[in-house]
Design a protein around this motif. Structure first.
Motif, PDB file in Angstrom:
ATOM      1  N   ASP A   1       0.808  -1.218   0.000  1.00  0.00           N
ATOM      2  CA  ASP A   1       0.000   0.000   0.000  1.00  0.00           C
ATOM      3  C   ASP A   1       0.842   1.269   0.000  1.00  0.00           C
ATOM      4  OD1 ASP A   1      -2.403  -1.182  -0.202  1.00  0.00           O
ATOM      5  OD2 ASP A   1      -2.975  -1.013   1.903  1.00  0.00           O
TER       6      ASP A   1
ATOM      7  N   SER B   1       7.745   3.924   3.388  1.00  0.00           N
ATOM      8  CA  SER B   1       7.018   2.733   3.816  1.00  0.00           C
ATOM      9  C   SER B   1       5.628   3.136   4.288  1.00  0.00           C
ATOM     10  CB  SER B   1       7.764   2.032   4.953  1.00  0.00           C
ATOM     11  OG  SER B   1       7.828   2.860   6.093  1.00  0.00           O
ATOM     12  N   ALA B   2       4.650   2.278   4.035  1.00  0.00           N
ATOM     13  CA  ALA B   2       3.292   2.567   4.494  1.00  0.00           C
ATOM     14  C   ALA B   2       2.535   1.263   4.636  1.00  0.00           C
ATOM     15  CB  ALA B   2       2.569   3.482   3.507  1.00  0.00           C
ATOM     16  N   GLY B   3       1.775   1.161   5.702  1.00  0.00           N
ATOM     17  CA  GLY B   3       1.049  -0.069   5.961  1.00  0.00           C
ATOM     18  C   GLY B   3      -0.366   0.011   5.443  1.00  0.00           C
ATOM     19  N   SER B   4      -1.007  -1.149   5.456  1.00  0.00           N
ATOM     20  CA  SER B   4      -2.425  -1.169   5.154  1.00  0.00           C
ATOM     21  C   SER B   4      -3.162  -0.836   6.423  1.00  0.00           C
ATOM     22  CB  SER B   4      -2.841  -2.555   4.712  1.00  0.00           C
ATOM     23  OG  SER B   4      -4.190  -2.754   5.047  1.00  0.00           O
ATOM     24  N   ASN B   5      -4.063   0.088   6.349  1.00  0.00           N
ATOM     25  CA  ASN B   5      -4.877   0.393   7.517  1.00  0.00           C
ATOM     26  C   ASN B   5      -6.342   0.117   7.239  1.00  0.00           C
ATOM     27  OD1 ASN B   5      -3.028   1.392   9.621  1.00  0.00           O
ATOM     28  ND2 ASN B   5      -2.431   2.821   8.013  1.00  0.00           N
ATOM     29  N   LEU B   6      -6.610  -0.767   6.293  1.00  0.00           N
ATOM     30  CA  LEU B   6      -7.999  -1.072   5.957  1.00  0.00           C
ATOM     31  C   LEU B   6      -8.605  -1.949   7.048  1.00  0.00           C
ATOM     32  CD1 LEU B   6      -7.635  -1.797   2.144  1.00  0.00           C
ATOM     33  CD2 LEU B   6      -8.716   0.185   3.209  1.00  0.00           C
TER      34      LEU B   6
ATOM     35  N   ALA C   1      -2.553  -6.932   2.174  1.00  0.00           N
ATOM     36  CA  ALA C   1      -1.410  -6.012   2.179  1.00  0.00           C
ATOM     37  C   ALA C   1      -0.582  -6.213   3.439  1.00  0.00           C
ATOM     38  CB  ALA C   1      -1.904  -4.576   2.093  1.00  0.00           C
ATOM     39  N   SER C   2       0.719  -6.037   3.301  1.00  0.00           N
ATOM     40  CA  SER C   2       1.606  -6.204   4.452  1.00  0.00           C
ATOM     41  C   SER C   2       1.587  -4.951   5.320  1.00  0.00           C
ATOM     42  CB  SER C   2       3.031  -6.468   3.969  1.00  0.00           C
ATOM     43  OG  SER C   2       3.526  -5.352   3.264  1.00  0.00           O
ATOM     44  N   GLY C   3       2.231  -5.056   6.490  1.00  0.00           N
ATOM     45  CA  GLY C   3       2.279  -3.930   7.418  1.00  0.00           C
ATOM     46  C   GLY C   3       3.212  -2.831   6.954  1.00  0.00           C
ATOM     47  N   SER C   4       4.325  -3.207   6.367  1.00  0.00           N
ATOM     48  CA  SER C   4       5.338  -2.227   5.976  1.00  0.00           C
ATOM     49  C   SER C   4       5.159  -1.757   4.542  1.00  0.00           C
ATOM     50  CB  SER C   4       6.732  -2.820   6.127  1.00  0.00           C
ATOM     51  OG  SER C   4       6.878  -3.934   5.267  1.00  0.00           O
TER      52      SER C   4
ATOM     53  N   LEU D   1       6.621  -3.244   2.387  1.00  0.00           N
ATOM     54  CA  LEU D   1       7.913  -3.668   1.838  1.00  0.00           C
ATOM     55  C   LEU D   1       8.230  -5.107   2.216  1.00  0.00           C
ATOM     56  CD1 LEU D   1       9.923  -0.451   2.831  1.00  0.00           C
ATOM     57  CD2 LEU D   1       9.004  -1.005   0.572  1.00  0.00           C
ATOM     58  N   ASP D   2       7.227  -5.851   2.651  1.00  0.00           N
ATOM     59  CA  ASP D   2       7.434  -7.222   3.128  1.00  0.00           C
ATOM     60  C   ASP D   2       8.196  -8.033   2.069  1.00  0.00           C
ATOM     61  OD1 ASP D   2       7.278  -9.741   4.235  1.00  0.00           O
ATOM     62  OD2 ASP D   2       5.154  -9.591   4.776  1.00  0.00           O
TER      63      ASP D   2
END
Lengths: 198, 601
Positions: A80, A91-96, A132-135, A137-138
């Motif tokens: 994401d 870097s950005a995580g999924s916050n859905l 989606a991963s947390g980072s 960048l997984d």
């Protein structure tokens, strides 16, 4: 107590103590760690960069995932980051949230993308391949997510499924001491190995 | 929950409990001024600091002087960090050439780090220079934790002494916390982290060639940065080729070690410890998760040692562990159960030897469910606030565990120092209520609990929920609050409730979908963090001042034993009851409502 007087009396020791602690914890400590790290673990301390055997610039970091959507390659987690997936600079995580319609839309789109190149694959899709991963960048996917894609990759590359499965098998990183973490497959390393097979 | 999940939890708790006594005993020696094995190296540095700063370590402070010293030190810290962030564009060690941080964000970040909250409205790798990370954030990671530990030690001294006004010397407690405890531990943890792949360098960001080059669409702009429109007024898109990836670097390991040990939590990178360069492997994850809870847990033993009865410390640790383990299992259950909506789409969420399964949205493959929920509960039980998975994407009841652990007032482990002094306030309330029930004068460790103590304790317990619920109510009532919400429905309410719960309790984790880098959230957040830190620290020191003046009365047949299972259970009951009375209505509107929506759909 006389607050104004006490405040003035406390200001000098506070300022000097603060300055000394800034030097100690903000300069001496990180510099010392950097020195030791560069001496003992230069590969890790500098980003775990993978150099190609022919030399030249690095082909990636073993720890930072890259974006793959070509059916010849294994695909990683959904990312994401913006403005494009796997943007290492942000870097950005999924916050859905779980009830957000946008999440369902994202998963449906991903399933459609996977099915487009692999319409005959009727196995249930491993959850980490459509989420989606947390980072963002997984670098890893689960072994299940790798095996799910083996048929497609084999067909696109004219390899046997057994060859691709064996390659996946070689790249499974087990749990630490058999206990900690989850078994995983590094997508970039697996794809680099695929390209070497030819 | 899988067998491996149970095993990982058991190993974690086992190792933690094994470390409590050696570290706790060591810290007791440090605070009582006894010899330690680090004296040959550290003592000269300590003496030099006192000499340069003109501090006489033998001079003690009463509670007002101690509180004043805490506040002046913190104000200096806020001003220094604010100026540093505002000027970073002009300062060295800024290889990416980042400009000044905006005033509201700089204020929020400065308050956030000085108050040991570490709410993260900045994206580390896209906002902060290496110098700001080191001189700004790393320094505050040390000293804000040390300040919390110092206040705790002052409180413990109040329980051990009698008929005195003296609580110790703040500067000495703070210096010794930093030199003897935080720095040596950080050294060890930082080097373990580097060995696993956490970066530690001053080199600028690197570029690597992508294995599969691609492209992306962006809005075309003219020379002035204004979007170019086509004939019908729509922005013109252009295709940008993408052949390289940026690899961010920096002195990360040194900061991440203290970020975890000092219950700070603010990330070097935007996605905090989900980022592979902050937390690359299951081993780094284990060491970091352990570091989060280590000092708060070991301080329980330090407390027992200093009051001369280690059973008192173990009893408090037992109460903390019981609550922690309950919510750990709770969260693991709901996250492993996954999202029913995905099952309907043909997605396999069942755990097996080949996949973790469960709700993987926002989680990293190497951590799966077990390591993610272990981190979630550890970091919100301790007021750490780092994340290795995105809490906003948790199932409603999985995320509720994080909310509730903070809403208990960050007393289950809690912040370094601040957690235990918060817990001791609950102990005083528990002793008082028990005393009322049996009709005896309540006392704790030989100190009578009287009107002034109860006033302070009530104040301490009520300030937090009033701030959290008040600011949440304000935010949901005005557009400046609601326009930042990312997820629709009850989840959006949870995002706001989570933000103020986290900031007021100096935790720092977030339901990060909420766009909190706005003037409204930066300013109300800074207020919440200041209230949460200092309006609690000051009454705590006042309470300590009052307790130190009292005589210690010897235990008699009517004394309530505060180390037995009965009292441990009673203490847990008081914490849960107070937390539930404060927050059940708000939780019903957020996570509980969303869970019902999720399973009915």
């Amino acid at each position: 107590m006389n607050w104004a007087k006490a405040t003035l009396a406390y200001l000098r020791p506070t300022l000097i103590l603060f300055a000394l602690l800034v030097v100690l914890t903000g300069l001496v400590y990180p510099l010392a760690i950097t020195g030791i790290a560069q001496a003992l673990f230069p590969f890790q301390a500098n980003g775990s960069l993978i150099r190609s055997s022919t030399g030249g610039s690095a082909v990636g970091s073993a720890l930072i995932g890259q974006s793959f959507d070509n059916p010849k390659y294994f695909w990683g987690r959904v990312s994401d980051t913006s403005p494009y997936p796997y943007n290492g600079a942000s870097s950005a995580g999924s916050n859905l949230g779980p009830t957000n319609p946008a999440l369902i839309q994202q998963v449906k789109q991903r399933i459609a993308d996977l099915k487009k190149y692999d319409p005959g694959n009727t196995q249930p899709i491993p959850v980490d391949l459509v989420t989606a991963s947390g980072s963002g960048l997984d670098p890893d996917i689960s072994p299940a997510a790798a095996y799910y894609q083996a048929g497609r990759v084999a067909r696109e590359r004219g390899l046997s499924v057994a060859t691709v499965d064996a390659l996946i098998q070689q790249h499974i990183q087990g749990r630490f001491l058999g206990i900690l973490g989850e078994p995983s497959v590094n997508v970039l390393e697996l794809n680099l190995a695929l390209d070497k097979l030819k | 929950m899988t067998a491996n999940t149970w095993l990982q939890f058991a190993v974690y708790i086992g190792v933690l409990v094994l470390l409590v006594k050696p570290l706790g005993g060591y810290m007791a020696r440090v605070y009582q001024g006894e010899r330690t094995f680090l004296d040959p190296v550290v003592k000269p540095v300590e003496r030099l600091i006192y000499r340069l700063a003109g501090i006489d370590p033998a001079v003690e402070m009463n509670w007002k002087a101690y509180a004043l010293a805490v506040i002046i030190f913190s104000v200096v810290g806020v001003i220094f960090l604010y100026i540093l962030l505002r000027l970073q564009g002009l300062l060295p060690l800024n290889p990416q050439g980042f400009g000044a941080v905006s005033p509201a964000l700089a204020l929020n970040t400065a308050v956030s780090f000085v108050s040991n909250t570490n709410w993260q409205n900045y994206g580390g790798e896209s906002t902060l220079s290496y110098l700001s990370q080191m001189l700004g954030l790393t320094v505050q990671n040390f000293v804000s934790a040390a300040a919390g530990m110092a206040i705790l030690v002052a409180f413990i001294r109040a329980l051990t002494r009698q008929q005195t006004a003296n609580l110790g010397n703040f500067w000495v407690d703070m210096t010794r916390s930093t030199l003897y405890i935080l720095l040596p531990l950080s050294f060890v943890v930082a080097l373990i982290l580097v060995s696993q792949g956490v970066v530690q360098t001053f080199a600028p960001y690197q570029s690597v060639n992508l294995l599969q080059p691609s492209s992306y669409q962006q809005i075309k702009t003219n020379a002035n940065g204004v979007p170019v429109k086509d004939a019908s007024g729509n922005p013109v898109m252009q295709t940008v080729p993408l052949t390289q990836q940026t690899i961010p670097l920096g002195p990360a390991a040194s900061q991440i070690a203290i970020k975890q040990l000092g219950t700070n939590g603010g990330g070097f990178f935007g996605t905090n410890s989900a980022h592979p360069f902050e937390n690359p492997t299951p081993l780094s994850n284990f060491v970091e998760t352990l570091s989060i809870v280590l000092i708060p847990a070991a301080l329980c033993y330090t407390f027992g040692k200093m009051v001369g009865d280690t059973r008192q410390g173990w009893a408090i640790l037992a109460a903390m562990l019981a609550i922690f383990i309950f919510f750990l299992i709770w969260a693991a259950h709901f996250e492993q159960a996954g999202n029913p909506a995905l099952t309907q789409l043909g997605v396999n969420q069942t755990p097996s030897a080949l996949q973790a399964g469960g709700n993987m949205e926002g989680k990293e493959a190497r951590f799966g469910i077990a390591d993610s929920v272990l981190w979630e509960t550890a970091t919100t039980a301790a007021s750490n606030g780092s994340v290795n998975s995105m809490l906003d994407a948790y199932t409603p009841l999985g995320g509720l565990a994080a909310l509730v652990l903070m809403q208990f007032g960050e007393v289950v482990f809690g912040g370094a120092g601040s957690g235990l002094y918060g817990m001791l306030v609950f102990v005083i309330v528990a002793v008082f209520v028990a005393g009322l029930m049996v009709g005896r004068t309540p006392e704790y460790l030989g100190k009578k609990i009287e009107i002034f103590e109860m006033k302070m304790a009530a104040l301490l317990i009520l300030i937090m929920p009033i701030t959290v619920l008040g600011l949440t109510a304000l935010a949901v009532s005005i557009p400046a609050g609601t326009s930042s919400v990312f997820n629709p429905g009850p989840h959006g309410f949870s995002e706001i409730l989570y933000a103020f719960t986290s900031m007021t309790n100096n935790n720092g984790s977030a339901f990060a979908g909420l766009n909190s880098n706005t003037s409204f959230y930066n300013l109300t957040g800074a207020l919440a963090m200041l209230v949460g830190r200092f309006w609690l620290a000051i009454p705590t020191l006042a309470l300590a001042g009052s307790l130190a003046r009292k005589k210690k009365i010897p235990a008699g047949p009517g004394t309530l034993p505060t180390h037995r299972p009965l009292f441990i259970g009673w203490l847990i009951g008081v914490i849960v009851l107070v937390g539930a009375l404060n927050f059940v209505p708000a939780l019903a509107l957020g996570p509980v409502a969303e869970q019902l929506i999720m399973i009915v759909k």
